[in-house]
Design a protein around this motif. Structure first.
Motif, mmCIF file in Angstrom:
data_model
loop_
_atom_site.group_PDB
_atom_site.id
_atom_site.type_symbol
_atom_site.label_atom_id
_atom_site.label_comp_id
_atom_site.label_asym_id
_atom_site.label_seq_id
_atom_site.Cartn_x
_atom_site.Cartn_y
_atom_site.Cartn_z
ATOM 1 N N GLU A 85 0.808 -1.223 0.000
ATOM 2 C CA GLU A 85 0.000 0.000 0.000
ATOM 3 C C GLU A 85 0.843 1.276 0.000
ATOM 4 O OE1 GLU A 85 -0.431 -2.170 3.074
ATOM 5 O OE2 GLU A 85 -1.322 -3.430 1.541
ATOM 6 N N ILE A 86 2.083 1.184 0.449
ATOM 7 C CA ILE A 86 2.904 2.389 0.550
ATOM 8 C C ILE A 86 4.125 2.343 -0.363
ATOM 9 C CG2 ILE A 86 2.130 2.971 2.881
ATOM 10 C CD1 ILE A 86 4.850 1.824 3.893
ATOM 11 N N GLN A 87 4.193 1.356 -1.233
ATOM 12 C CA GLN A 87 5.366 1.207 -2.084
ATOM 13 C C GLN A 87 5.464 2.278 -3.164
ATOM 14 O OE1 GLN A 87 5.702 -2.817 -3.545
ATOM 15 N NE2 GLN A 87 5.980 -3.634 -1.483
ATOM 16 N N ALA A 88 6.718 2.527 -3.556
ATOM 17 C CA ALA A 88 7.037 3.459 -4.639
ATOM 18 C C ALA A 88 8.172 2.834 -5.444
ATOM 19 C CB ALA A 88 7.426 4.819 -4.058
ATOM 20 N N CYS A 89 8.848 3.621 -6.230
ATOM 21 C CA CYS A 89 9.840 3.060 -7.155
ATOM 22 C C CYS A 89 11.198 2.777 -6.534
ATOM 23 C CB CYS A 89 9.995 3.956 -8.384
ATOM 24 S SG CYS A 89 10.526 5.629 -8.021
ATOM 25 N N HIS A 90 11.543 3.359 -5.400
ATOM 26 C CA HIS A 90 12.835 3.088 -4.781
ATOM 27 C C HIS A 90 12.680 3.008 -3.266
ATOM 28 C CE1 HIS A 90 12.568 7.518 -5.334
ATOM 29 N NE2 HIS A 90 12.883 7.502 -4.057
ATOM 30 N N THR A 91 13.620 2.324 -2.643
ATOM 31 C CA THR A 91 13.644 2.156 -1.194
ATOM 32 C C THR A 91 15.028 2.555 -0.714
ATOM 33 O OG1 THR A 91 12.088 0.306 -1.349
ATOM 34 C CG2 THR A 91 13.341 0.499 0.697
ATOM 35 N N ALA A 92 15.070 3.308 0.371
ATOM 36 C CA ALA A 92 16.352 3.762 0.908
ATOM 37 C C ALA A 92 16.429 3.460 2.397
ATOM 38 C CB ALA A 92 16.512 5.262 0.666
ATOM 39 N N VAL A 93 17.662 3.426 2.894
ATOM 40 C CA VAL A 93 17.889 3.191 4.313
ATOM 41 C C VAL A 93 18.899 4.228 4.802
ATOM 42 C CG1 VAL A 93 18.661 1.545 6.061
ATOM 43 C CG2 VAL A 93 17.461 0.719 4.022
ATOM 44 N N VAL A 94 18.563 4.900 5.908
ATOM 45 C CA VAL A 94 19.445 5.917 6.490
ATOM 46 C C VAL A 94 19.346 5.840 8.013
ATOM 47 C CG1 VAL A 94 17.684 7.747 6.267
ATOM 48 C CG2 VAL A 94 20.097 8.356 6.497
ATOM 49 N N ASN A 95 20.475 5.666 8.662
ATOM 50 C CA ASN A 95 20.550 5.605 10.132
ATOM 51 C C ASN A 95 19.501 4.673 10.741
ATOM 52 O OD1 ASN A 95 22.533 7.487 9.758
ATOM 53 N ND2 ASN A 95 21.571 9.104 10.945
ATOM 54 N N GLY A 96 19.261 3.526 10.103
ATOM 55 C CA GLY A 96 18.317 2.545 10.625
ATOM 56 C C GLY A 96 16.871 2.776 10.232
ATOM 57 N N TYR A 97 16.571 3.877 9.566
ATOM 58 C CA TYR A 97 15.213 4.163 9.100
ATOM 59 C C TYR A 97 15.081 3.816 7.620
ATOM 60 C CZ TYR A 97 14.208 6.916 13.313
ATOM 61 O OH TYR A 97 13.987 7.326 14.606
ATOM 62 N N VAL A 98 13.879 3.450 7.222
ATOM 63 C CA VAL A 98 13.564 3.164 5.828
ATOM 64 C C VAL A 98 12.884 4.388 5.233
ATOM 65 C CG1 VAL A 98 12.268 1.637 4.276
ATOM 66 C CG2 VAL A 98 13.263 0.723 6.387
ATOM 67 N N VAL A 99 13.252 4.708 4.000
ATOM 68 C CA VAL A 99 12.628 5.823 3.283
ATOM 69 C C VAL A 99 12.138 5.257 1.957
ATOM 70 C CG1 VAL A 99 12.975 8.097 2.270
ATOM 71 C CG2 VAL A 99 14.179 7.484 4.383
ATOM 72 N N GLU A 100 10.830 5.263 1.780
ATOM 73 C CA GLU A 100 10.213 4.686 0.586
ATOM 74 C C GLU A 100 9.674 5.793 -0.299
ATOM 75 O OE1 GLU A 100 8.753 1.662 -2.009
ATOM 76 O OE2 GLU A 100 10.257 1.650 -0.425
ATOM 77 N N GLY A 101 10.174 5.842 -1.521
ATOM 78 C CA GLY A 101 9.649 6.787 -2.495
ATOM 79 C C GLY A 101 10.257 8.169 -2.407
ATOM 80 N N HIS A 102 9.540 9.122 -2.964
ATOM 81 C CA HIS A 102 10.031 10.484 -3.184
ATOM 82 C C HIS A 102 9.835 11.394 -1.964
ATOM 83 C CE1 HIS A 102 10.900 9.899 -7.483
ATOM 84 N NE2 HIS A 102 9.951 8.987 -7.377
#
Length: 170
Positions: free
Chosen positions: A97-114
Motif C-alpha cells: 500500500e505504501i510502495q514506490a519506485c525506490h527504497t532507501a535506508v538511512v541511520n536505521g530508518y527506511v525511506v520509501e519513495g520520493h
C-alpha cells in the motif's frame, strides 16, 4: 542540521566627512556620509552528511533525480541498482500500500519513495519510534518528479504492523 557561528562582525559605519577634506577650514552646507561594509566571516559546524543507501532500478530516471535532490541537501548517497526490489521492500517492511519506485535506508530508518530531504532530516533529528517514511506512488511535484503540475501528497510514517500516519503534508 546545520549550526552557524558568527566569528567576525558585520558592521556598517557611517562617517561624517564634512571636516575630512584637504582644507580643514572648508565647510559644506550638508554633511556627506559614506558607508563601509566590513566582511562577514562565517564558519559552519555541520554534522557529518548522513549516508543513505538507495535501492533502485538502474534505468529509473526519477530515482536518479531524487538522488540529486538528496545530494543537494547534504546527503552522501550510495546507489544500489537492482533489477527487482521486492526482496528489499519485504526485508524492510514496506507494505504494498505504501510502495514506490525506490527504497532507501538511512541511520536505521527506511525511506520509501520520493520523500523530501527536509522531511528525512526532520525524522533523523526527531528520532520517532517508526520503521520509516513513505511517499506512496509517484506524485507529481515531489522531489524527483518535478514537472508542469504539482499534486498534494502526504509523507507517511509506517511501522512493522503496516500502520501509517501523516508525518508531513505537502
Amino acid at each position: 542540521m546545520r549550526y552557524v557561528r558568527i566569528i567576525g562582525l558585520t558592521a556598517t559605519m557611517a562617517f561624517a566627512l564634512s571636516a575630512c577634506t584637504s582644507d580643514r577650514n572648508e565647510t559644506k552646507s550638508s554633511q556627506t556620509f559614506e558607508t563601509q561594509s566590513v566582511p562577514i566571516v562565517v564558519a559552519t559546524n555541520t554534522l557529518p552528511a548522513p549516508t543513505i543507501e538507495v535501492y533502485k532500478d538502474a534505468s529509473c530516471g526519477c530515482c536518479k533525480e531524487w538522488i540529486k535532490h538528496l545530494e543537494q541537501n547534504g546527503f552522501k548517497v550510495e546507489a544500489i541498482d537492482m533489477p527487482d526490489l521486492s526482496a528489499v521492500k519485504t526485508k524492510y517492511g514496506v507494505k504494498p500500500e505504501i510502495q514506490a519506485c525506490h527504497t532507501a535506508v538511512v541511520n536505521g530508518y527506511v525511506v520509501e519513495g520520493h520523500v523530501p530531504a527536509d522531511v528525512i532530516l526532520k525524522m533523523l533529528k526527531d528520532k520517532p519510534a517508526i520503521v520509516g517514511l513513505a511517499v506512496p506512488g509517484m506524485p507529481m511535484g515531489s522531489p524527483g518528479m518535478e514537472g508542469p503540475t504539482k499534486e498534494r501528497y502526504d509523507v507517511l510514517t509506517f511501522d512493522r504492523a503496516g500502520r501509517t500516519t501523516v508525518y508531513a503534508p505537502r
